[in-house]
Write an enzyme that holds these catalytic residues in place. Structure first.
Site, PDB file in Angstrom:
ATOM      1  CD  GLU A   1      30.613  -1.654 -18.183  1.00  0.00           C
ATOM      2  OE1 GLU A   1      29.691  -1.573 -17.159  1.00  0.00           O
ATOM      3  OE2 GLU A   1      31.671  -1.243 -18.011  1.00  0.00           O
ATOM      4  CG  ASN A   2      32.229   4.085 -22.059  1.00  0.00           C
ATOM      5  OD1 ASN A   2      32.939   3.353 -21.701  1.00  0.00           O
ATOM      6  ND2 ASN A   2      32.590   5.397 -22.116  1.00  0.00           N
TER       7      ASN A   2
END
Length: 221
Positions: free
Chosen positions: A47-48
């Site tokens: 997700e980052n």
């Protein structure tokens, strides 16, 4: 006996398919990256803002600038790409991730998932789990079967939900369950961990489930 964390991760890795885009949650799911079969092309997404994560680095070889969404150090591959977290969530919400393997506090027999908060305890945030369970094509949960002898497979979750009717497969240290979210047949025990019996699982499970081990099938309500 029961499966170790590594054995649970190895079992989860059997759900991978060549060409899959996969998101791994924190905890036991992160270990799945170490059990990707040789020759299988799987792109791990975070997700980052990272696509194409390698296995965990050996001690002393960590790069503090290379971390996953759980802030664990990871490695990159020749095919790794980097982008903003907004683009990462766009991939998730747009249905471009084939499989998400997550941890959980509770799973209900209808596929409801609670994995982000216990009331009264401080949490840093929900992370990306709510987007993942809503946007990915298939959700696999890997978790311990009980928490301090309390069942984690329940008729209904009593913790705040991450998503309703989202879990497809549950792998615990005692066995493997499928969940028929749309057909209405509920939860089915399809595999036992080494040295574990269906009777032991029934005693440690609140949820109603069927048993389909090979040719054997029965109810365990």
């Amino acid at each position: 006996m029961a499966w170790t964390r590594e054995q649970m991760a190895a079992r989860a890795a059997k759900e991978l398919r060549d060409g899959f885009y996969v998101n791994l949650g924190i905890g036991i799911p992160t270990l799945v990256s170490n059990f990707i079969p040789a020759g299988m092309r799987v792109q791990l997404q975070s997700e980052n803002g990272m696509l194409g994560m390698g296995p965990f680095p050996f001690e002393g070889e960590e790069d503090p600038d290379l971390i996953n969404a759980g802030k664990q150090t990871i490695t990159e591959l020749p095919t790794t790409s980097y982008f903003s977290s907004a683009d990462s969530f766009g991939m998730i919400r747009g249905g471009h991730i084939d499989l998400s393997i997550l941890g959980a506090m509770q799973v209900a027999q209808n596929g409801d998932l609670a994995n982000w908060m216990i009331p009264g305890k401080m949490v840093k945030g929900m992370g990306g789990a709510m987007d993942l369970v809503a946007g990915v094509k298939r959700v696999v949960v890997v978790m311990e079967h009980t928490a301090k002898d309390d069942p984690k497979l329940l008729k209904a979750c009593n913790l705040p939900l991450t998503g309703q009717g989202v879990v497809d497969l549950v792998i615990t240290d005692l066995g493997v369950f499928t969940i028929d979210k749309k057909g209405g047949t509920g939860m089915t025990l399809i595999e036992l961990a080494d040295g574990v019996t269906a009777e032991e699982i029934k005693a440690k499970t609140d949820a109603d489930f069927k048993v389909a081990l090979g040719s054997k099938q029965s109810n365990a309500a």
